[in-house]
Design a protein around this motif. Sequence first.
Motif, short mmCIF file in Angstrom:
data_model
loop_
_atom_site.label_atom_id
_atom_site.label_comp_id
_atom_site.label_asym_id
_atom_site.label_seq_id
_atom_site.Cartn_x
_atom_site.Cartn_y
_atom_site.Cartn_z
N LYS A 292 5.19 -6.46 -75.90
CA LYS A 292 5.78 -7.76 -75.58
C LYS A 292 6.53 -7.58 -74.26
CE LYS A 292 8.51 -11.55 -77.52
NZ LYS A 292 7.37 -12.47 -77.59
N VAL A 293 6.28 -8.45 -73.30
CA VAL A 293 6.88 -8.34 -71.97
C VAL A 293 7.67 -9.61 -71.67
CG1 VAL A 293 6.47 -7.97 -69.51
CG2 VAL A 293 4.96 -6.89 -71.21
N LEU A 294 8.95 -9.44 -71.40
CA LEU A 294 9.83 -10.56 -71.08
C LEU A 294 10.55 -10.31 -69.77
CD1 LEU A 294 11.51 -11.16 -74.58
CD2 LEU A 294 9.64 -12.47 -73.55
N LEU A 295 10.73 -11.37 -69.00
CA LEU A 295 11.51 -11.29 -67.78
C LEU A 295 12.97 -11.62 -68.08
CD1 LEU A 295 8.45 -12.03 -66.94
CD2 LEU A 295 9.46 -12.68 -64.76
N PHE A 296 13.85 -11.14 -67.22
CA PHE A 296 15.26 -11.51 -67.36
C PHE A 296 15.90 -11.54 -65.97
CE2 PHE A 296 15.32 -6.91 -67.40
CZ PHE A 296 16.48 -6.56 -66.72
N HIS A 297 16.99 -12.27 -65.88
CA HIS A 297 17.70 -12.42 -64.62
C HIS A 297 19.06 -11.74 -64.75
CE1 HIS A 297 18.79 -14.30 -60.78
NE2 HIS A 297 19.96 -14.56 -61.31
N MET A 298 19.28 -10.71 -63.94
CA MET A 298 20.58 -10.04 -63.93
C MET A 298 21.62 -10.97 -63.30
SD MET A 298 20.97 -7.00 -65.26
CE MET A 298 22.24 -6.17 -64.29
N PRO A 299 22.79 -11.07 -63.91
CA PRO A 299 23.81 -11.97 -63.36
C PRO A 299 24.32 -11.50 -61.99
CG PRO A 299 24.32 -11.33 -65.64
CD PRO A 299 23.23 -10.43 -65.17
N TRP B 90 11.04 -15.51 -70.97
CA TRP B 90 12.33 -15.02 -70.49
C TRP B 90 13.24 -14.59 -71.64
CZ3 TRP B 90 13.47 -14.68 -65.24
CH2 TRP B 90 12.52 -15.27 -64.39
N LEU B 91 14.00 -13.54 -71.40
CA LEU B 91 15.05 -13.11 -72.33
C LEU B 91 16.38 -13.62 -71.80
CD1 LEU B 91 15.50 -11.15 -74.89
CD2 LEU B 91 16.51 -9.63 -73.16
N PRO B 92 17.04 -14.52 -72.53
CA PRO B 92 18.34 -15.01 -72.06
C PRO B 92 19.42 -13.94 -72.19
CG PRO B 92 17.86 -15.87 -74.25
CD PRO B 92 16.63 -15.13 -73.81
N ILE B 93 20.35 -13.94 -71.25
CA ILE B 93 21.50 -13.04 -71.31
C ILE B 93 22.74 -13.91 -71.46
CG2 ILE B 93 22.83 -11.25 -70.13
CD1 ILE B 93 20.33 -10.41 -68.69
#
Length: 281
Positions: A203-210, A238-241
């Motif tokens: 499973k591949v998810l993107l995320f945005h570093m703050p 996307w993986l939420p942070i």
Amino acid sequence: MIKFCITAVVAIAALRLGASYDVHTLVTTTDSQNHAVAARYLNRSTHNTVLVGSSLTFRLSENYFRSSDVENLSLAGGAPATGMAIIAGAPTPKLVLVEANILNRILDEGFVSRLNDRNSPAFRPVRSAAAYYETLMHPPLNKEQVRSGVDRLIAQPPSDVVDSALVQFAINDAATRPSIDAVRRGLSDIRKYKELLESRGAKVLLFHMPYSLQYEATPYATLSTQMASEAFPNPDSWLPINVDPLQLRWTDGVHLDERSAALVSQAIEKSIESSVSGGSL
């Protein structure tokens, strides 16, 4: 240019911070550091959850995660697709988390090729670097000792110590938008390896570093974030942070300080547990 400047910021910060809590900054050079990170990953026979990205995600020490199943394959000054290519040449993990902040860097095929030829003379120094990195990143502490140290770090109030010169350096450099073609190429590489790894069961998810609010508003960050969202519009990609931004601090407006990196790491862990089907941690 942005690659050089971000790497320069890391190097300057390492010299100024000296012996900080996060031993990531103590490795001698970016190149030896990246080789050590990759070699250590390839030396493992199985993988569960893996993070790939740039020096932004490199700050997320594996010790900040409560699970011992998280590996950080982020490469300072590198493209996320380079880490994905390394993963593609090893046993497939269950979950791959891809930083989608710095997207205008090209996949380093030469770096990946040298790693694949592990019997070549070029790879021999990597073993020594990997052992050195292993000693720094994984001192002989049990999990309870590590957790206690991380808990004490998080319990501290946010630091207001900011190097204004480093912040201005990063902000000024990000005043120029990245090449649209370069970002498209970076996103295309991510998509290529995302599809490849998913075809193997990952499973591949993107995320945005703050980022800091000041850096988030720069032309460089704005365009990169917009193009990533357009390339992967499905929220399920996307993986939420979910972390309180008021609790976060950056050494230079771009890279999280140690306490903030620990907070983001644990927020990622909680997000995986709550939003990834079946859980990977």
